[in-house]
Design a protein around this motif. Structure first.
Motif, PDB file in Angstrom:
ATOM      1  N   GLU A 199      15.624   8.685   2.532  1.00 23.94           N
ATOM      2  CA  GLU A 199      15.013   8.754   3.681  1.00 23.94           C
ATOM      3  C   GLU A 199      13.044   9.263   3.074  1.00 23.94           C
ATOM      4  OE1 GLU A 199      14.622  11.052   7.727  1.00 23.94           O
ATOM      5  OE2 GLU A 199      15.559  11.487   6.681  1.00 23.94           O
ATOM      6  N   TYR A 200      12.864  10.570   2.735  1.00 22.33           N
ATOM      7  CA  TYR A 200      12.010  10.697   2.590  1.00 22.33           C
ATOM      8  C   TYR A 200      10.725   9.461   1.927  1.00 22.33           C
ATOM      9  CZ  TYR A 200       8.045  14.106   1.149  1.00 22.33           C
ATOM     10  OH  TYR A 200       6.530  14.557   0.901  1.00 22.33           O
ATOM     11  N   ASP A 201      11.816   9.122   0.579  1.00 18.18           N
ATOM     12  CA  ASP A 201      11.000   8.713  -0.070  1.00 18.18           C
ATOM     13  C   ASP A 201      10.525   7.300   0.370  1.00 18.18           C
ATOM     14  OD1 ASP A 201      10.606   8.218  -3.526  1.00 18.18           O
ATOM     15  OD2 ASP A 201      11.327   7.002  -2.805  1.00 18.18           O
ATOM     16  N   LYS A 202      11.460   6.651   0.764  1.00 16.94           N
ATOM     17  CA  LYS A 202      11.571   5.120   1.479  1.00 16.94           C
ATOM     18  C   LYS A 202       9.644   5.676   2.491  1.00 16.94           C
ATOM     19  CE  LYS A 202      15.334   3.367   1.700  1.00 16.94           C
ATOM     20  NZ  LYS A 202      16.501   2.565   2.134  1.00 16.94           N
ATOM     21  N   LEU A 203       9.689   6.563   3.229  1.00 15.56           N
ATOM     22  CA  LEU A 203       8.247   7.057   4.485  1.00 15.56           C
ATOM     23  C   LEU A 203       7.994   7.921   3.601  1.00 15.56           C
ATOM     24  CD1 LEU A 203      10.835   8.848   7.018  1.00 15.56           C
ATOM     25  CD2 LEU A 203       9.955   6.402   7.269  1.00 15.56           C
ATOM     26  N   SER A 204       7.647   8.739   3.006  1.00 17.09           N
ATOM     27  CA  SER A 204       6.798   9.280   2.337  1.00 17.09           C
ATOM     28  C   SER A 204       6.275   9.099   0.849  1.00 17.09           C
ATOM     29  CB  SER A 204       6.080  11.082   2.643  1.00 17.09           C
ATOM     30  OG  SER A 204       6.615  10.577   4.424  1.00 17.09           O
ATOM     31  N   SER A 205       6.186   8.395  -0.141  1.00 17.70           N
ATOM     32  CA  SER A 205       6.369   8.314  -1.425  1.00 17.70           C
ATOM     33  C   SER A 205       5.163   8.476  -1.666  1.00 17.70           C
ATOM     34  CB  SER A 205       7.058   7.349  -1.915  1.00 17.70           C
ATOM     35  OG  SER A 205       6.864   7.043  -3.052  1.00 17.70           O
ATOM     36  N   LEU A 206       4.628   9.800  -2.910  1.00 22.25           N
ATOM     37  CA  LEU A 206       3.308   9.325  -3.072  1.00 22.25           C
ATOM     38  C   LEU A 206       3.196   8.350  -3.867  1.00 22.25           C
ATOM     39  CD1 LEU A 206       0.665  11.323  -4.056  1.00 22.25           C
ATOM     40  CD2 LEU A 206       2.354  11.870  -6.084  1.00 22.25           C
ATOM     41  N   GLU A 207       3.771   7.983  -4.249  1.00 20.85           N
ATOM     42  CA  GLU A 207       3.599   6.731  -5.116  1.00 20.85           C
ATOM     43  C   GLU A 207       3.085   5.601  -4.146  1.00 20.85           C
ATOM     44  OE1 GLU A 207       5.527   3.136  -8.186  1.00 20.85           O
ATOM     45  OE2 GLU A 207       6.875   4.251  -6.604  1.00 20.85           O
ATOM     46  N   ASP A 208       2.966   5.844  -2.601  1.00 21.99           N
ATOM     47  CA  ASP A 208       2.336   4.759  -2.028  1.00 21.99           C
ATOM     48  C   ASP A 208       1.304   5.165  -1.637  1.00 21.99           C
ATOM     49  OD1 ASP A 208       4.449   2.813  -2.108  1.00 21.99           O
ATOM     50  OD2 ASP A 208       5.509   4.242  -0.350  1.00 21.99           O
ATOM     51  N   ARG A 209       0.796   6.168  -1.822  1.00 18.01           N
ATOM     52  CA  ARG A 209      -0.462   7.387  -0.831  1.00 18.01           C
ATOM     53  C   ARG A 209      -1.226   7.969  -2.465  1.00 18.01           C
ATOM     54  NH1 ARG A 209       1.060  11.859  -0.036  1.00 18.01           N
ATOM     55  NH2 ARG A 209       3.122  12.121  -0.257  1.00 18.01           N
ATOM     56  N   ILE A 210      -1.242   7.524  -3.497  1.00 16.70           N
ATOM     57  CA  ILE A 210      -1.530   8.221  -4.081  1.00 16.70           C
ATOM     58  C   ILE A 210      -3.207   7.470  -4.781  1.00 16.70           C
ATOM     59  CG2 ILE A 210      -1.223   7.679  -6.544  1.00 16.70           C
ATOM     60  CD1 ILE A 210      -1.601   9.507  -7.381  1.00 16.70           C
ATOM     61  N   GLY A 211      -3.224   6.119  -4.477  1.00 13.10           N
ATOM     62  CA  GLY A 211      -4.652   5.314  -4.478  1.00 13.10           C
ATOM     63  C   GLY A 211      -5.334   5.757  -3.269  1.00 13.10           C
ATOM     64  N   ASP A 212      -4.842   6.065  -2.249  1.00 13.01           N
ATOM     65  CA  ASP A 212      -5.945   6.778  -1.443  1.00 13.01           C
ATOM     66  C   ASP A 212      -6.348   8.139  -1.484  1.00 13.01           C
ATOM     67  OD1 ASP A 212      -5.876   3.599  -0.705  1.00 13.01           O
ATOM     68  OD2 ASP A 212      -3.603   4.881   0.779  1.00 13.01           O
ATOM     69  N   ILE A 213      -5.825   9.074  -2.301  1.00 17.62           N
ATOM     70  CA  ILE A 213      -6.003  10.311  -2.748  1.00 17.62           C
ATOM     71  C   ILE A 213      -7.332  10.649  -2.688  1.00 17.62           C
ATOM     72  CG2 ILE A 213      -5.064  12.282  -3.213  1.00 17.62           C
ATOM     73  CD1 ILE A 213      -2.595  11.809  -2.445  1.00 17.62           C
ATOM     74  N   HIS A 214      -8.213  11.420  -2.420  1.00 22.07           N
ATOM     75  CA  HIS A 214      -9.591  11.413  -2.779  1.00 22.07           C
ATOM     76  C   HIS A 214      -9.496  13.657  -2.760  1.00 22.07           C
ATOM     77  CE1 HIS A 214     -14.111  10.435  -3.214  1.00 22.07           C
ATOM     78  NE2 HIS A 214     -13.933  10.694  -3.729  1.00 22.07           N
TER      79      HIS A 214
END
Length: 528
Positions: A199-214
């Motif tokens: 459930e966590y992997d689907k909702l909060s995956s780092l793979e989906d967010r890392i491009g926006d991390i500055h």
């Protein structure tokens, strides 16, 4: 007669009342132990960056916890793997079998990673892993045994080795961030990948967010604070994005990864129900406090300042969450470090007339083999070099009926003459464990099953280089202390300045939980 009976009855009542009172006063066993291992946390940096902290992170640990300011490992040259194994087992590599993150497999003659195991495929990773190389029990294992399997034991870390060694043999789960996908991976060795993790992997995956991390400084305080010369007024605030093919590995070598550990840890506590019943649970978390992308702190000083400022906030966030969900009186926090071993800048010390040079372990291996050929005839006498250790071809030595003690003595006498060598320790010299001041720490770092036959101690200021692996490290023997904290669960605040050994942590936790210490742990618990 009636008076005597009355007095006897009164005495029994008083005795029962006192006994009942004592039973009620027995200290409560914590519902949850949170073991926080901060990779490469240093006492000098912890103190230096105090102006960057709030009141409920590091300051809470110092003011409300039992604070040992000079903790150390009982063996030489700890890395993340050997440090974690020592912390969890209460013993050194000599007994627990984890001498480092890798060593030579004598059977296959190939390097083996400390948690590699082809028997157990990974989940959300290609890496196959288990704790099979860990030769003894951990504090988590003993907790499982004492509770007849009812205790929950989880470990969460950026790296695979920290996660698995933290979970031990009997843990419910070990989770780490995969180097290639950034997903929370595990191994089939433990329980099935839980639904709450999916459930966590689907909702909060780092793979989906890392491009926006500055990755930028936490606040203006970090920018305006000048501890390092390189972070003077002319240095601009840093700015890093994670876009390359090794973006997840870069990310894991920043303070940003601790936010990911916190998020997943909070999800685990809630969904797995840690600390919610009378059976004690154990959660081991690993944070990162090393240099940015394993570079030198001299060149990335502002990032180092930012790392400690962020750690302070991240600890505060975790403490507050657990206070709310479990309660500070029901939780024992243990916070310490893996020691310090990250990259030193390979600067040219010769221009300052400081003794220096490059010691090539690869060339030393070749020269030693040529020397042994001259003495004993043709053959491949030296199998390989890993770090500062040489592995001999023991099968060849045995087949030729050579005296191993004589061969080792000849190797030692030859190698000590090479430039950049401070001392040479053979396996037999380490096994005897005498004759040299301070040899006990070297012996504790040695394990007969997987360590090399010859350990070369490179002179301070010299660079140890391996041309085959391209690894290099600057030899330093400077003392760097790190802290150890116990917080919560009735801990009385105190600052202790005498040195303590990290192998005392496991028996201390065991005493608090009223369980047996790990089965190879020889140390007495710390008193608090």
């Amino acid at each position: 007669m009636a008076v005597n009976k009355y007095r006897l009855l009164s005495s029994l009542i008083v005795l029962l009342a006192v006994t009942g009172s004592n039973a009620q006063d027995a200290p409560q066993v914590p519902s949850l132990v949170v073991n926080i291992v901060i990779d490469q946390l240093r006492s000098d940096y912890l103190d230096a960056f105090t102006p960057l902290y709030g009141q409920r992170g590091f300051q809470r640990l110092k003011e409300q916890g039992r604070f040992y300011s000079q903790a150390e490992y009982p063996f030489s040259s700890p890395d993340q793997a050997s440090a974690m194994a020592c912390l969890m087992t209460g013993t050194s590599p000599y007994a627990n079998g984890i001498v480092g993150d890798r060593w030579l497999d004598r059977q296959t003659l190939r390097p083996v990673f400390c948690v590699d195991d082809e028997t157990y495929p990974g989940i959300l990773t290609d890496e196959k892993s288990s704790p099979k190389h860990l030769a003894v029990s951990t504090i988590g294992d003993e907790l499982k045994v004492s509770s007849e399997g009812k205790s929950l034991v989880y470990s969460i870390a950026p790296t695979r080795e920290a996660a698995i060694l933290g979970a031990g043999h009997a843990g419910n789960g070990a989770f780490w961030l995969d180097d290639w996908t950034g997903r929370w991976a595990t191994t089939c060795y433990y329980d099935n990948y839980p639904e709450w993790a999916t459930e966590y992997d689907k909702l909060s995956s780092l793979e989906d967010r890392i491009g926006d991390i500055h990755y930028e400084p936490l606040n203006e305080q970090v920018v305006n604070f000048h501890y390092f010369v390189s972070t003077g007024a002319k240095v601009k605030p840093f700015s890093h994005k994670f876009k390359s093919g090794r973006k997840f590995r870069e990310f894991k070598a920043t303070a940003c990864v601790n936010d990911e550990v916190n998020l997943f840890a909070k999800h685990t506590i809630e969904k797995a129900g840690l600390g919610t019943d009378a059976v004690t649970d154990l959660l081991t978390l690993t944070y990162y406090a090393g240099t940015y992308d394993h570079q030198s702190a001299i060149g990335y000083g502002m990032e180092m300042q930012d790392t400690y400022a962020r750690l302070d906030r991240q600890l505060e966030e975790l403490f507050d969450f657990i206070d709310e969900k479990v309660g500070s009186d029901k939780t024992l926090f243990v916070v310490t470090s893996t020691g310090y071993f990250d990259s030193e800048e390979m600067m040219d010390l010769s221009k300052y007339r400081i003794p220096t040079g490059v010691f090539s372990i690869t060339k030393a291996q070749a020269l030693l083999n040529m020397y042994l050929i001259a003495v004993y005839g043709q053959g491949n006498y030296v199998e390989t070099a890993i770090d500062n250790q040489l592995y001999l071809n023991l099968k060849l030595i045995e087949n030729r009926n050579l005296n191993l003690t004589e061969v080792l003595d000849r190797c030692s006498a030859f190698l000590i003459q090479l430039s950049g060598v401070k001392d040479v320790y053979t396996s037999q010299r380490l096994a005897l464990g005498a004759g040299t001041p301070g040899i006990s720490k070297l012996r504790n770092a040695y394990n007969p099953r997987c360590s090399g036959d010859i350990l070369i101690q490179v002179s301070p200021g010299w660079v140890l280089k391996n041309e085959e692996t391209h690894d290099q490290s600057l030899s330093r023997e400077s003392y760097l202390s790190f802290p150890l904290f116990f917080l919560g669960a009735g801990i009385v605040p105190e600052k202790v300045r005498i040195p303590v050994s990290i192998d005392q942590v496991a028996p201390t936790i065991a005493q608090t939980l009223r369980i047996r210490a790990p089965n190879a742990c020889p140390q007495a618990p710390l008193n608090y």
